[in-house]
Motif scaffolding. Structure first.
Motif, PDB file in Angstrom:
ATOM      1  N   ILE A 146      -7.873  -7.031  -7.056  1.00  0.00           N
ATOM      2  CA  ILE A 146      -7.652  -5.738  -6.403  1.00  0.00           C
ATOM      3  C   ILE A 146      -8.979  -5.252  -5.827  1.00  0.00           C
ATOM      4  O   ILE A 146      -9.959  -5.114  -6.550  1.00  0.00           O
ATOM      5  N   ASP A 195      -9.453  -2.243  -4.158  1.00  0.00           N
ATOM      6  CA  ASP A 195      -9.573  -0.805  -4.405  1.00  0.00           C
ATOM      7  C   ASP A 195      -9.421  -0.562  -5.904  1.00  0.00           C
ATOM      8  O   ASP A 195      -8.319  -0.592  -6.431  1.00  0.00           O
ATOM      9  N   TYR A 250      -6.789   1.927  -7.187  1.00  0.00           N
ATOM     10  CA  TYR A 250      -5.380   1.753  -6.793  1.00  0.00           C
ATOM     11  C   TYR A 250      -4.407   1.752  -7.975  1.00  0.00           C
ATOM     12  O   TYR A 250      -3.405   2.468  -7.950  1.00  0.00           O
ATOM     13  N   GLN A 291      -4.183   5.297  -9.577  1.00  0.00           N
ATOM     14  CA  GLN A 291      -3.599   6.277  -8.662  1.00  0.00           C
ATOM     15  C   GLN A 291      -2.133   6.005  -8.373  1.00  0.00           C
ATOM     16  O   GLN A 291      -1.345   6.931  -8.198  1.00  0.00           O
ATOM     17  N   THR A 292      -1.763   4.756  -8.317  1.00  0.00           N
ATOM     18  CA  THR A 292      -0.405   4.387  -7.916  1.00  0.00           C
ATOM     19  C   THR A 292       0.581   4.348  -9.082  1.00  0.00           C
ATOM     20  O   THR A 292       1.742   4.734  -8.922  1.00  0.00           O
ATOM     21  N   LYS A 347      -3.194  -9.356  -2.050  1.00  0.00           N
ATOM     22  CA  LYS A 347      -3.765  -8.010  -2.155  1.00  0.00           C
ATOM     23  C   LYS A 347      -4.526  -7.658  -0.893  1.00  0.00           C
ATOM     24  O   LYS A 347      -5.203  -8.387  -0.308  1.00  0.00           O
TER      25      LYS A 347
END
Length: 119
Positions: free
Chosen positions: A71, A73, A76, A79-80, A119
């Motif tokens: 990944i 970010d 991510y 946050q997701t 990704k």
């Protein structure tokens, strides 16, 4: 861990399996033993690459860690997925939890599907 293993294999039935004992080339323990699924080429600063797994899991004294590798970010995952996932600590590429019963399994499956793709 058996249930998590079966879930990952359901999503990634043809995945390459990795069984790592947690030791480096000199035989020194550097991590907990872990199981990996899939194939990812990690790219390091300086241009080196290393074949590694896409998704990994390991047991430790505090529970289970699920690793989603590659990944870019690092915010991510948290946050997701963190709010809907349940009782888990979510960092840049690691989800740590005590028991599967503490997690929303639909969200966990979505995370594994994300981790198994590009990704």
């Amino acid at each position: 861990m058996h249930i998590l293993h079966e879930l990952i294999l359901k999503i990634m039935p043809d995945a390459q399996l990795w069984f790592l004992d947690g030791k480096n080339n000199e035989g020194k323990i550097i991590s907990n033993p872990n199981i990996g699924y899939g194939l990812l080429n990690l790219h390091y600063t300086g241009g080196k690459t290393k074949a590694f797994y896409q998704i990994g899991m390991s047991a430790n004294t505090g529970g289970i860690s699920l690793y989603i590798m590659g990944i870019k970010d690092k915010a991510y995952l948290a946050q997701t997925f963190a709010r809907q996932l349940g009782k888990a600590n979510v960092s840049g590429y690691c989800i740590h939890f005590k028991s599967l019963k503490d997690l929303n399994m639909t969200v966990l499956e979505e995370i594994i599907r994300f981790g198994s793709g590009p990704k």
